[in-house]
Design an enzyme around this catalytic site. Sequence first.
Site, PDB file in Angstrom:
ATOM      1  N   HIS A   1       0.999  -1.371   0.054  1.00 41.39           N
ATOM      2  CA  HIS A   1       0.090  -0.103   0.023  1.00 41.39           C
ATOM      3  C   HIS A   1       0.993   1.288   0.111  1.00 41.39           C
ATOM      4  CE1 HIS A   1      -3.269   2.903   1.065  1.00 41.39           C
ATOM      5  NE2 HIS A   1      -3.927   1.996   0.633  1.00 41.39           N
TER       6      HIS A   1
ATOM      7  N   ASP B   1      -8.097  -5.223  -0.257  1.00 41.65           N
ATOM      8  CA  ASP B   1      -8.343  -6.295  -1.143  1.00 41.65           C
ATOM      9  C   ASP B   1      -8.083  -7.649  -0.945  1.00 41.65           C
ATOM     10  OD1 ASP B   1      -9.500  -3.988  -2.708  1.00 41.65           O
ATOM     11  OD2 ASP B   1      -7.492  -3.478  -3.309  1.00 41.65           O
TER      12      ASP B   1
END
Length: 428
Positions: free
Chosen positions: A306, A363
């Site tokens: 991320h 996700d």
Amino acid sequence: MTDTAKLILGDQTIELPVIVGTEGEKAIDITNLRAKTGYITYDPGFGNTGSCKSAITFIDGEKGILRYRGVPIEQFVEHPNFIEVAWLLIFGRFPKKEELERFSALLTEYAPLHEAMKHHFEGFPVDAPPMAILSAMINTLSCFEPQFSKFEDDEAFEQAAAKLISKVRTIAAYSYRRSRGLPFMYPDPKRRYCSNFLHMMFSMPYSDYEVPAEIEDALNLVLILHADHEQNCSTSTVRMVGSSRANLFASCAAGVCALWGPLHGGANVAVIEMLEAMHKGGLTPEQCLKMAKDKDSGFRLMGFGHRVYKNFDPRARILKEQCDKVLATLGVKDPLLDIARKLEELALQDPYFVERKLYPNVDFYSGIIMRALKIPLNMFTVMFAIGRLPGWIAQWKEQHDDPTNRIARPRQIYTGPTKRDYVPMDQR
Ligand code: ACO
């Protein structure tokens, strides 16, 4: 005393103001840098650039903190109510009971699409990607709701926000029904937001889809965890488009396109495809990690890493726990969950991932819950968009109401040819 930063450029020393946010984050204000020095800053991917001041969402990527309007997301888990969170994000305070009831009533009233809009779905090929349909149809709303190209007051804005949040789920469900050749199901005014969406997805004219409370809660939670994430790619797109004073629907349609990409919202599909490949025996977790570490493979471990979270993604932590609960409630045994766990365990011990601070992101586990809810794979990113919509609306409004807003217009460092003459065709 306010801090300033000093920048030395040749024999010139420039003082630049330092801005401090309410959580102590610091930024060097370079608003007048080019005017004073002729220099611009170079920051590809904007990893060091604050594009706005915002009071909506706070993230501390080092500590794994995510708060909506100051409230830690963990506090929304016990009684998940996506619509309450949406209202909080958009209007910046907790709704009173009557305000939430009024907003819910608007959502119910606005759920059906204009009958003429239904024909648009027939024009798409059956295998059209649902994200393309979603973006196109959100933009189409501008044609049916031209009164919302400008807002006279907050009430008009609330109506536009309610229309968008309500209709997006009807559009999403219709795009799914179209892809399966199934009849469109009208929204049911007796149902709440998430239950109504699942009804439009899965009911048939001859049988109603019953939605257990646990499923409704699980969907509310998934949507809440996607509801805002400050200046990510799609939100920045919404703000970028909105900065030209494009209307709310057009700006959010652009946000859907940005979210579609596999490095952003599209990663939830890529994660399941990766886990399925492993389940079918095409790839072991060890081979998968080896490929992800090999820069020449062009493959990344999907659902990992991320831009902001460098410790853990708090959304992934909540979803990992919820996976067990949802699967147990539904009596579902999903082998992909075991593979995901194994993959996470191996990756978190692997120096490549540890050194780069790569952890599971939202996700990684969200797809497993959506599979359990029977949401088809090609609708996963659409689900993300439904969840993210309140965030986009809140961010668009914040920018719209900011009297200092200027059209977004970055600069560049030109690296092309210097001045040269046009060469006529017969001399090339
Ligand atoms: N698998 C393997 N290596 C990775 C991964 C990954 N998933 N993510 C990052 N890396 C590596 C990079 O190759 C780079 O290595 P290097 O330093 O040797 O060159 C290093 O880790 C840093 O990565 P960046 O590309 O600088 O990270 P960035 O912040 O630009 O990208 C992103 C973040 C796009 C999320 C990235 O981690 C990625 O591609 N992840 C997989 C896709 C994904 O899951 N996206 C969903 C993000 S969450 C969301 O949008 C809701």
